[in-house]
Design an enzyme around this catalytic site. Structure first.
Site, short mmCIF file in Angstrom:
data_model
loop_
_atom_site.label_atom_id
_atom_site.label_comp_id
_atom_site.label_asym_id
_atom_site.label_seq_id
_atom_site.Cartn_x
_atom_site.Cartn_y
_atom_site.Cartn_z
N CYS A 1 0.58 -1.11 0.04
CA CYS A 1 -0.23 -0.12 0.09
C CYS A 1 0.92 1.31 -0.42
O CYS A 1 0.13 2.27 -0.06
CB CYS A 1 -1.05 0.32 1.62
SG CYS A 1 -2.25 -1.65 1.11
N HIS B 1 -2.99 6.87 2.89
CA HIS B 1 -3.28 5.62 2.44
C HIS B 1 -4.57 4.90 3.18
O HIS B 1 -4.90 5.21 4.48
CB HIS B 1 -2.43 4.64 3.17
CG HIS B 1 -3.19 3.02 2.36
ND1 HIS B 1 -4.06 3.18 1.19
CD2 HIS B 1 -3.53 1.97 3.26
CE1 HIS B 1 -3.84 1.06 1.19
NE2 HIS B 1 -3.83 1.14 2.56
N ASN C 1 -10.23 -0.19 0.61
CA ASN C 1 -8.86 0.14 0.72
C ASN C 1 -8.12 -0.38 -0.86
O ASN C 1 -8.47 -1.93 -1.04
CB ASN C 1 -7.74 -0.83 2.03
CG ASN C 1 -7.18 -0.35 1.38
OD1 ASN C 1 -6.10 -1.03 0.74
ND2 ASN C 1 -5.79 -1.20 2.74
C1 LIG Z 1 -9.62 -5.49 10.73
C2 LIG Z 1 -10.75 -4.22 11.47
C3 LIG Z 1 -11.14 -4.25 10.22
C4 LIG Z 1 -10.59 -5.84 12.84
O1 LIG Z 1 -11.79 -4.48 13.16
P1 LIG Z 1 -11.49 -5.34 14.77
O2 LIG Z 1 -11.81 -3.69 15.69
O3 LIG Z 1 -9.74 -5.00 14.63
O4 LIG Z 1 -12.03 -5.95 14.95
P2 LIG Z 1 -11.52 -7.61 15.61
O5 LIG Z 1 -10.43 -8.04 15.06
O6 LIG Z 1 -10.77 -7.15 17.40
O7 LIG Z 1 -12.85 -8.10 15.34
C5 LIG Z 1 -13.79 -7.94 16.77
C6 LIG Z 1 -15.01 -9.35 16.58
O8 LIG Z 1 -15.49 -8.63 15.58
C7 LIG Z 1 -15.57 -9.67 14.20
N1 LIG Z 1 -15.26 -9.16 13.60
C8 LIG Z 1 -14.20 -9.83 12.28
N2 LIG Z 1 -15.15 -9.13 11.01
C9 LIG Z 1 -16.48 -9.03 11.10
C10 LIG Z 1 -17.17 -9.00 10.38
N3 LIG Z 1 -16.67 -7.87 8.56
N4 LIG Z 1 -18.02 -8.38 10.36
C11 LIG Z 1 -19.36 -8.89 11.70
N5 LIG Z 1 -17.65 -9.47 12.99
C12 LIG Z 1 -16.38 -9.26 12.49
C13 LIG Z 1 -14.14 -11.08 14.59
O9 LIG Z 1 -14.43 -11.96 14.64
C14 LIG Z 1 -14.08 -10.59 16.22
O10 LIG Z 1 -15.29 -11.54 16.60
P3 LIG Z 1 -14.76 -12.06 18.60
O11 LIG Z 1 -14.72 -11.18 19.17
O12 LIG Z 1 -15.77 -13.03 18.71
O13 LIG Z 1 -13.52 -12.97 18.68
C15 LIG Z 1 -8.87 -3.91 12.10
O14 LIG Z 1 -8.94 -4.50 12.09
C16 LIG Z 1 -8.64 -3.18 10.68
O15 LIG Z 1 -8.79 -2.27 10.30
N6 LIG Z 1 -7.04 -3.78 10.53
C17 LIG Z 1 -6.24 -3.07 9.94
C18 LIG Z 1 -6.49 -3.41 8.49
C19 LIG Z 1 -5.96 -2.82 6.85
O16 LIG Z 1 -6.13 -1.20 7.29
N7 LIG Z 1 -4.95 -3.53 6.77
C20 LIG Z 1 -4.62 -2.42 5.44
C21 LIG Z 1 -3.83 -2.27 6.28
S1 LIG Z 1 -2.68 -1.95 4.51
#
Ligand SMILES: CC(C)(COP(=O)(O)OP(=O)(O)OC[C@H]1O[C@@H](n2cnc3c(N)ncnc32)[C@H](O)[C@@H]1OP(=O)(O)O)[C@@H](O)C(=O)NCCC(=O)NCCS
Length: 332
Positions: A115, A254, A284
């Protein structure tokens, strides 16, 4: 002192719009969860057989050539940032794009910096411009992220979209790239990785059965590092340029997650009006996200000649960086 100026800019998004509601029919999720956790409402997806990422950059490069009145034979160098190249190894996506647009004999190559790819391209273009090696450089981003999304993985499927963008980079004494801070540290490799398809894990039935042809992401870890590294790169740039918020008209990071963008804004103490954000309708798009966001802002009449813009990006590797530039007379 000569600078690398963005003198033409364009982007391309494929027609098909994948909404959060449609994603909710594919995996267990809902619009409210995706919107509050990511800020994304919809993303564009390239549909159809026989189309790689080049199909997303070619229209943008063509548009830049037309708008700037640049003939294909004038292009001396074409650099393509992509994490989703048309082919696993050969030929480069840059060569595919060049062939489609009749750009013959230029230096063409891909940059795989995830990215952060557009910032890597910009820094390399700046080095070519400053050294005087080239005077007309196309940098572009081509990202068909949907080609490696696991349709059963609710933690990655909502995040990514497809898109392409292109810029013409030319020398300018007045406006252009002012400060660059570009970094990588492979210690983050395993946290955001696409295992199968390269030489480490060539395609096999076994690898596909294990879903290794899709990306894996440790979302929480990536989130934390994205905030840490983008804000540190922004600080580096601001310190080197002795910049305060008054020296920045626009912040364009980004577009990975609205909450990450918000953290960078808070780090800079910037008001929301200074932040360029289009993640709600684009998602993204990896290396294409910054040039797409910049082009949309320019089309909305936001960017004026001389505006001072702070860019910041973060991606797999990890790679990250920040660039401070002044907006040139850019054909859009
Ligand atoms: C992926 C992302 C949105 C997840 O958000 P988060 O607040 O960290 O959520 P978590 O991973 O802690 O998950 C929380 C809960 O939601 C659940 N969950 C994950 N994706 C879900 C979805 N699409 N819908 C509903 N629930 C979801 C998980 O399973 C977890 O459940 P649990 O507590 O029972 O285990 C976040 O971590 C993120 O944006 N990370 C960076 C991603 C990124 O930008 N990547 C590219 C970088 S260049």
């Amino acid at each position: 002192m000569v600078k690398a100026a963005i003198t033409g800019l364009s982007h391309y998004l494929p027609d098909y719009i994948l909404t959060n509601d449609e994603i909710a029919t594919m995996v267990e999720t809902n619009d409210e969860w995706i919107t509050t956790r990511t800020g994304i409402k919809e993303r564009h997806i390239l549909k159809g057989e026989g189309k790689g990422s080049s199909a997303l950059a070619i229209p943008a490069v063509r548009d830049v050539l037309e708008k700037t009145g640049t003939a294909p034979e004038e292009v001396e160098c074409l650099i393509c940032a992509t994490s989703s190249p048309d082919y696993a190894a050969w030929p480069s996506t840059a060569c595919v794009i060049a062939d489609a647009l009749n750009i013959r004999g230029a230096m063409c190559y891909d940059i795989l910096s995830a990215c952060t790819g557009f910032l890597y391209c910009l820094q390399q273009a700046q080095a070519f411009i400053k050294s005087g090696i080239y005077k007309k450089i196309i940098i572009c981003s081509a990202e068909k992220c949907s080609s490696f999304m696991n349709p059963k993985d609710r933690t990655t499927l909502p995040l990514f979209g497809d898109g392409g963008a292109a810029a013409l980079i030319e020398p300018s004494e007045e406006y252009g790239v002012e400060i660059t801070k570009i970094h990588a540290d492979g210690a983050g490799n395993d946290h955001l990785i696409h295992v199968c398809g390269g030489s480490f894990c060539p395609p096999s039935h076994e690898a596909i059965d294990k879903d290794l042809h899709y990306i894996f992401q440790d979302g929480k870890y990536v989130f934390k590092n994205a905030v840490t590294f983008m804000t540190s790169a922004v600080s580096e740039v601001m310190e080197e340029g002795h910049l305060t918020l008054d020296d920045i008209d626009w912040i364009c990071t980004h577009q990975a997650n609205k909450r990450i963008i918000e953290s960078v804004r808070e780090h800079c103490n910037a008001p929301e009006e200074k932040v360029i954000c289009n993640i709600d309708h684009v998602g993204n798009t990896s290396s294409a996200s910054i040039p797409i966001a910049l082009h949309e802002a320019a089309q909305q009449g936001k960017l004026k000649k001389g505006d001072r813009i702070l860019l910041a990006a973060f991606g797999s590797g990890f790679t990250w960086g920040s660039i401070y530039l002044t907006w040139a007379d850019c054909k859009i």
